[in-house]
Design a protein around this motif. Structure first.
Motif, PDB file in Angstrom:
ATOM      1  N   ARG A   4       0.799  -1.229   0.000  1.00 32.02           N
ATOM      2  CA  ARG A   4       0.000   0.000   0.000  1.00 32.02           C
ATOM      3  C   ARG A   4       0.831   1.278   0.000  1.00 32.02           C
ATOM      4  N   LEU A   5       1.931   1.275   0.725  1.00 35.28           N
ATOM      5  CA  LEU A   5       2.663   2.519   0.961  1.00 35.28           C
ATOM      6  C   LEU A   5       3.708   2.762  -0.117  1.00 35.28           C
TER       7      LEU A   5
ATOM      8  N   TRP B 136       7.046   2.747   5.720  1.00 37.86           N
ATOM      9  CA  TRP B 136       6.780   1.326   5.918  1.00 37.86           C
ATOM     10  C   TRP B 136       7.678   0.757   7.023  1.00 37.86           C
TER      11      TRP B 136
ATOM     12  N   THR C  44       5.476  -1.186  -4.122  1.00 38.64           N
ATOM     13  CA  THR C  44       4.175  -0.523  -4.174  1.00 38.64           C
ATOM     14  C   THR C  44       3.397  -1.004  -5.395  1.00 38.64           C
TER      15      THR C  44
ATOM     16  N   TYR D  16      -3.064   1.397  -6.222  1.00 43.12           N
ATOM     17  CA  TYR D  16      -3.892   1.501  -5.010  1.00 43.12           C
ATOM     18  C   TYR D  16      -5.359   1.262  -5.350  1.00 43.12           C
TER      19      TYR D  16
ATOM     20  N   PRO E  64      -6.748  -0.671  -0.055  1.00 45.75           N
ATOM     21  CA  PRO E  64      -6.544   0.215   1.087  1.00 45.75           C
ATOM     22  C   PRO E  64      -6.871  -0.491   2.397  1.00 45.75           C
TER      23      PRO E  64
ATOM     24  N   HIS F 123      -2.135   2.744  10.105  1.00 47.40           N
ATOM     25  CA  HIS F 123      -2.825   3.360   8.980  1.00 47.40           C
ATOM     26  C   HIS F 123      -2.550   4.860   8.860  1.00 47.40           C
TER      27      HIS F 123
ATOM     28  N   GLU G  84      -0.659   5.855   5.672  1.00 49.71           N
ATOM     29  CA  GLU G  84      -1.519   5.638   4.504  1.00 49.71           C
ATOM     30  C   GLU G  84      -2.541   6.759   4.361  1.00 49.71           C
TER      31      GLU G  84
ATOM     32  N   GLN H 283      -0.668   9.700   3.046  1.00 49.58           N
ATOM     33  CA  GLN H 283      -0.363   9.475   1.634  1.00 49.58           C
ATOM     34  C   GLN H 283      -1.555   9.820   0.749  1.00 49.58           C
ATOM     35  N   ASN H 284      -2.735   9.347   1.123  1.00 50.46           N
ATOM     36  CA  ASN H 284      -3.943   9.576   0.321  1.00 50.46           C
ATOM     37  C   ASN H 284      -4.346  11.041   0.299  1.00 50.46           C
TER      38      ASN H 284
END
Length: 342
Positions: free
Chosen positions: A102-103, A109, A120, A123, A144, A207, A210, A213-214
């Motif tokens: 995910r990352l 990570w 990666t 996503y 996710p 999380h 993540e 990141q989003n």
């Protein structure tokens, strides 16, 4: 032609939810079902709600068993999928329900998971702007996490429209199924029922990177996230309450406009009428995310709230949605927006 589909980690909650959905998917033929310590057990002992598969024996989770399928869903603990996926080069589509791919940030990570970064993958949140085009061309997909799914959907319209400052507070209440089936004393019914318990407090939950990141990708600038999950006395569901400062001049009408526009073209995103707030009960068993957003005029803060079923939209439903995109099926094939009540 039907897709021959395997589920690695079929004995767990996410694996069981995948099978529940795949049984109603007209293009899916369920192939190998694998497990770790439960290998050799009949599926019906672990998932009695799936009578059509009750006599199927769980096989060991190996590349030999999983190879040769059109799709492999990996519902495995983090760290398990990376090695296994390297041995499955012949599988046209692998969808990892865990965290391994995910990352994008290797350092994040290592900090939060304490192991080497596997890489990666694209996503698997189709509702993100432009992501459907990416997923349609993908053969390896990282789903996710359940918390980032609901919080990203709750905040995506506002950050995409440039309404918010780059810092957000998120408190999310989750059911016990999010922790999986592994026996843990703090997840016993006598510990969970009648009590709400925070955990992963003060930026320590995995999380968090993540989410950053989003939201940073949506905002176009780094977004700082303060995230606190709370274990609630329920089986399924997540309710995320998100708060962020709005930029100067943003009105409640602006908020309603961008959320209405964002939800209008999304099959699985439902914006509730003004004054109505999401509840976890309303989304149980569905692939829907229910959203609401309002401006706290006194504090000039947006309050955005989202609810999903952590096992459906938060995991298995999203996985099936991604499979549908890759294979050019109708995106809602095998999925429902209808919850179960009471």
């Amino acid at each position: 032609m039907s897709l021959r589909v395997a589920v690695a980690g079929a004995s767990g909650y996410a694996g069981g939810e995948l099978l529940r959905l795949l049984l109603n998917h007209p293009e899916a033929e369920i192939g190998a079902l694998t497990a770790g310590t439960n290998a050799g057990e009949p599926l019906g002992r672990l998932h009695p709600h799936l009578p059509e598969l009750a006599d199927r024996l769980l096989e060991p989770t190996t590349a030999d068993v999983l190879g040769g399928h059109d799709v492999v869903f990996m519902a495995l603990p983090h760290g398990s999928a990376a090695q296994l996926s390297r041995e499955l080069d012949d599988v046209p589509l692998i969808i990892d329900c865990g965290a391994d791919y995910r990352l994008t940030d290797e350092a994040a990570w290592t900090e939060f998971y304490g192991s080497d970064h596997a890489g990666t993958w694209p996503y698997g949140l189709p509702e993100l702007p432009g992501q459907r085009d990416v997923l349609r061309q993908s053969r390896r997909i990282a789903l996710p996490g359940c918390f980032p799914t609901v919080a990203t959907l709750a905040l995506w319209p506002a950050y995409r429209a440039g309404l918010l400052a780059p810092a957000v507070d998120i408190v999310a209440f989750t059911g016990a199924s999010g922790a999986g089936k592994t026996l843990k004393p703090h997840l016993l019914a006598s510990e969970v029922m009648g009590s709400a318990t925070p955990y992963g407090v003060a930026g320590t939950h995995r999380h968090t990177p993540e989410l950053e990141q989003n939201l940073s990708a949506l905002a176009g600038v780094p977004v700082e996230v303060s995230f606190t999950p709370v274990l609630a006395p329920m089986t399924r569901g997540i309710l995320a309450v998100c708060g962020a400062q709005v930029l100067n001049g943003v009105t409640d009408g602006d908020v309603r406009e961008v959320y209405t526009k964002a939800a209008a073209s999304e099959r699985f995103v439902h914006l509730l009428p003004p004054g109505h707030w999401p509840t976890t009960a309303a989304v149980t068993g569905s692939n829907s995310a229910h959203l609401q957003a309002a401006l706290d005029i006194r504090r000039q803060r947006l309050i955005a709230i989202g609810a999903i079923d952590n096992l459906t939209k938060g995991t298995a439903g999203n996985a099936v949605q991604c499979m549908n995109l890759v294979h050019r099926f109708n995106e809602n094939t095998g999925l429902t927006t209808v919850g179960v009540a009471p």
